[in-house]
Design a protein around this motif. Sequence first.
Motif, PDB file in Angstrom:
ATOM      1  N   GLY A 187      49.645 -86.778 186.469  1.00  0.00           N
ATOM      2  CA  GLY A 187      50.495 -88.164 187.075  1.00  0.00           C
ATOM      3  C   GLY A 187      50.102 -89.161 185.981  1.00  0.00           C
ATOM      4  N   SER A 188      49.419 -89.109 184.891  1.00  0.00           N
ATOM      5  CA  SER A 188      48.817 -89.796 183.562  1.00  0.00           C
ATOM      6  C   SER A 188      50.045 -90.418 183.564  1.00  0.00           C
ATOM      7  CB  SER A 188      48.008 -89.825 182.379  1.00  0.00           C
ATOM      8  OG  SER A 188      48.301 -88.652 182.496  1.00  0.00           O
ATOM      9  N   ARG A 189      51.724 -89.451 182.488  1.00  0.00           N
ATOM     10  CA  ARG A 189      52.274 -89.581 182.285  1.00  0.00           C
ATOM     11  C   ARG A 189      53.647 -89.027 182.517  1.00  0.00           C
ATOM     12  NH1 ARG A 189      53.411 -90.927 176.038  1.00  0.00           N
ATOM     13  NH2 ARG A 189      55.693 -91.701 175.939  1.00  0.00           N
ATOM     14  N   SER A 190      55.113 -89.097 182.136  1.00  0.00           N
ATOM     15  CA  SER A 190      55.910 -88.723 182.605  1.00  0.00           C
ATOM     16  C   SER A 190      57.120 -88.382 181.873  1.00  0.00           C
ATOM     17  CB  SER A 190      56.902 -89.397 183.936  1.00  0.00           C
ATOM     18  OG  SER A 190      57.885 -88.564 184.651  1.00  0.00           O
ATOM     19  N   LEU A 191      57.670 -87.067 181.813  1.00  0.00           N
ATOM     20  CA  LEU A 191      58.620 -86.932 180.352  1.00  0.00           C
ATOM     21  C   LEU A 191      59.611 -87.575 181.376  1.00  0.00           C
ATOM     22  CD1 LEU A 191      57.907 -83.201 180.144  1.00  0.00           C
ATOM     23  CD2 LEU A 191      57.376 -84.725 178.356  1.00  0.00           C
ATOM     24  N   SER A 192      60.879 -87.422 180.174  1.00  0.00           N
ATOM     25  CA  SER A 192      61.958 -88.810 181.157  1.00  0.00           C
ATOM     26  C   SER A 192      62.793 -87.300 181.544  1.00  0.00           C
ATOM     27  CB  SER A 192      63.491 -88.271 179.337  1.00  0.00           C
ATOM     28  OG  SER A 192      63.818 -87.080 178.780  1.00  0.00           O
ATOM     29  N   HIS A 193      64.064 -87.580 182.317  1.00  0.00           N
ATOM     30  CA  HIS A 193      64.274 -86.859 183.309  1.00  0.00           C
ATOM     31  C   HIS A 193      65.417 -85.754 183.301  1.00  0.00           C
ATOM     32  CE1 HIS A 193      66.356 -86.259 187.360  1.00  0.00           C
ATOM     33  NE2 HIS A 193      67.303 -85.748 186.760  1.00  0.00           N
ATOM     34  N   GLU A 194      65.961 -85.884 181.748  1.00  0.00           N
ATOM     35  CA  GLU A 194      66.171 -85.098 181.484  1.00  0.00           C
ATOM     36  C   GLU A 194      65.451 -84.100 181.061  1.00  0.00           C
ATOM     37  OE1 GLU A 194      68.581 -82.361 179.244  1.00  0.00           O
ATOM     38  OE2 GLU A 194      69.292 -83.560 181.227  1.00  0.00           O
ATOM     39  N   ARG A 195      63.764 -83.980 180.332  1.00  0.00           N
ATOM     40  CA  ARG A 195      63.048 -83.164 179.978  1.00  0.00           C
ATOM     41  C   ARG A 195      62.334 -82.452 180.837  1.00  0.00           C
ATOM     42  NH1 ARG A 195      59.392 -84.961 174.856  1.00  0.00           N
ATOM     43  NH2 ARG A 195      61.220 -84.705 173.440  1.00  0.00           N
ATOM     44  N   ARG A 196      61.625 -83.348 182.274  1.00  0.00           N
ATOM     45  CA  ARG A 196      62.039 -82.881 183.414  1.00  0.00           C
ATOM     46  C   ARG A 196      62.389 -81.245 184.303  1.00  0.00           C
ATOM     47  NH1 ARG A 196      60.502 -87.324 186.565  1.00  0.00           N
ATOM     48  NH2 ARG A 196      61.949 -88.687 185.301  1.00  0.00           N
ATOM     49  N   ARG A 197      63.798 -82.342 183.589  1.00  0.00           N
ATOM     50  CA  ARG A 197      65.155 -80.903 184.610  1.00  0.00           C
ATOM     51  C   ARG A 197      64.854 -79.812 183.412  1.00  0.00           C
ATOM     52  NH1 ARG A 197      69.530 -79.239 183.287  1.00  0.00           N
ATOM     53  NH2 ARG A 197      70.561 -80.580 181.991  1.00  0.00           N
ATOM     54  N   VAL A 198      65.381 -79.929 182.306  1.00  0.00           N
ATOM     55  CA  VAL A 198      64.711 -78.466 181.334  1.00  0.00           C
ATOM     56  C   VAL A 198      64.049 -77.944 181.787  1.00  0.00           C
ATOM     57  CG1 VAL A 198      64.709 -77.946 179.067  1.00  0.00           C
ATOM     58  CG2 VAL A 198      66.179 -79.369 179.662  1.00  0.00           C
ATOM     59  N   LEU A 199      62.478 -78.152 182.263  1.00  0.00           N
ATOM     60  CA  LEU A 199      61.178 -78.150 182.224  1.00  0.00           C
ATOM     61  C   LEU A 199      61.116 -77.060 183.751  1.00  0.00           C
ATOM     62  CD1 LEU A 199      58.446 -77.570 181.788  1.00  0.00           C
ATOM     63  CD2 LEU A 199      57.993 -79.770 182.345  1.00  0.00           C
ATOM     64  N   LEU A 200      62.349 -78.248 184.573  1.00  0.00           N
ATOM     65  CA  LEU A 200      62.298 -77.298 185.953  1.00  0.00           C
ATOM     66  C   LEU A 200      63.369 -75.990 185.563  1.00  0.00           C
ATOM     67  CD1 LEU A 200      61.883 -77.740 189.362  1.00  0.00           C
ATOM     68  CD2 LEU A 200      64.041 -78.932 189.007  1.00  0.00           C
ATOM     69  N   ALA A 201      64.253 -75.817 185.243  1.00  0.00           N
ATOM     70  CA  ALA A 201      65.271 -74.996 184.861  1.00  0.00           C
ATOM     71  C   ALA A 201      63.909 -73.437 184.227  1.00  0.00           C
ATOM     72  CB  ALA A 201      66.290 -75.143 184.039  1.00  0.00           C
ATOM     73  N   LEU A 202      63.862 -74.080 183.258  1.00  0.00           N
ATOM     74  CA  LEU A 202      62.426 -72.642 182.471  1.00  0.00           C
ATOM     75  C   LEU A 202      62.003 -72.097 183.938  1.00  0.00           C
ATOM     76  CD1 LEU A 202      61.198 -71.043 179.753  1.00  0.00           C
ATOM     77  CD2 LEU A 202      59.428 -73.879 180.555  1.00  0.00           C
ATOM     78  N   TYR A 203      60.788 -72.797 185.069  1.00  0.00           N
ATOM     79  CA  TYR A 203      60.302 -72.367 185.874  1.00  0.00           C
ATOM     80  C   TYR A 203      61.298 -72.035 186.502  1.00  0.00           C
ATOM     81  CZ  TYR A 203      56.458 -75.273 184.256  1.00  0.00           C
ATOM     82  OH  TYR A 203      56.075 -76.198 183.147  1.00  0.00           O
ATOM     83  N   ALA A 204      62.593 -72.221 186.890  1.00  0.00           N
ATOM     84  CA  ALA A 204      62.978 -71.591 188.144  1.00  0.00           C
ATOM     85  C   ALA A 204      63.809 -70.254 187.529  1.00  0.00           C
ATOM     86  CB  ALA A 204      64.242 -72.342 188.126  1.00  0.00           C
ATOM     87  N   ALA A 205      64.475 -70.040 186.322  1.00  0.00           N
ATOM     88  CA  ALA A 205      63.628 -68.153 185.869  1.00  0.00           C
ATOM     89  C   ALA A 205      63.286 -67.854 185.801  1.00  0.00           C
ATOM     90  CB  ALA A 205      64.760 -68.280 184.245  1.00  0.00           C
ATOM     91  N   GLU A 206      61.872 -68.258 186.177  1.00  0.00           N
ATOM     92  CA  GLU A 206      60.730 -67.073 186.565  1.00  0.00           C
ATOM     93  C   GLU A 206      60.557 -66.998 188.741  1.00  0.00           C
ATOM     94  OE1 GLU A 206      59.983 -65.028 184.804  1.00  0.00           O
ATOM     95  OE2 GLU A 206      60.876 -66.468 182.929  1.00  0.00           O
ATOM     96  N   LEU A 207      61.230 -68.039 189.495  1.00  0.00           N
ATOM     97  CA  LEU A 207      60.763 -68.308 190.511  1.00  0.00           C
ATOM     98  C   LEU A 207      62.433 -67.951 191.452  1.00  0.00           C
ATOM     99  CD1 LEU A 207      58.471 -70.666 190.075  1.00  0.00           C
ATOM    100  CD2 LEU A 207      57.471 -68.417 190.870  1.00  0.00           C
ATOM    101  N   ASP A 208      62.260 -67.951 192.798  1.00  0.00           N
ATOM    102  CA  ASP A 208      63.409 -67.943 193.697  1.00  0.00           C
ATOM    103  C   ASP A 208      63.813 -69.141 193.894  1.00  0.00           C
ATOM    104  OD1 ASP A 208      61.967 -67.905 196.051  1.00  0.00           O
ATOM    105  OD2 ASP A 208      62.093 -65.887 195.842  1.00  0.00           O
ATOM    106  N   THR A 209      64.474 -69.603 194.880  1.00  0.00           N
ATOM    107  CA  THR A 209      65.081 -71.126 195.062  1.00  0.00           C
ATOM    108  C   THR A 209      63.973 -70.924 196.382  1.00  0.00           C
ATOM    109  OG1 THR A 209      66.869 -70.738 194.643  1.00  0.00           O
ATOM    110  CG2 THR A 209      66.479 -72.656 196.284  1.00  0.00           C
TER     111      THR A 209
END
Length: 78
Positions: free
Chosen positions: A46-68
């Motif tokens: 929580g000390s710093r955030s990534l850009s919205h685009e990088r957070r979206r890409v990171l979420l997509a990476l995790y979503a490839a391994e998890l279900d909705t």
Amino acid sequence: MCDVDAGAISPRAWRLLRVAAGYDQRAVERELDGVRQAHVSMLESGSRSLSHERRRVLLALYAAELDTEQISVIVHQF
């Protein structure tokens, strides 16, 4: 991909998503160009955030391994 807003995910939920998807911070660094272990660490603390685009890409990476449902539960409970 799921309908979760990557900007609305708490630092704790980011950490839980990463672990549930089977990644350590170094593995994320290897998978995503431009995202370093330090970026993931700061996002999860929580000390710093990534850009919205990088957070979206990171979420997509995790979503490839998890279900909705898994993503939804982690994001909404944490």
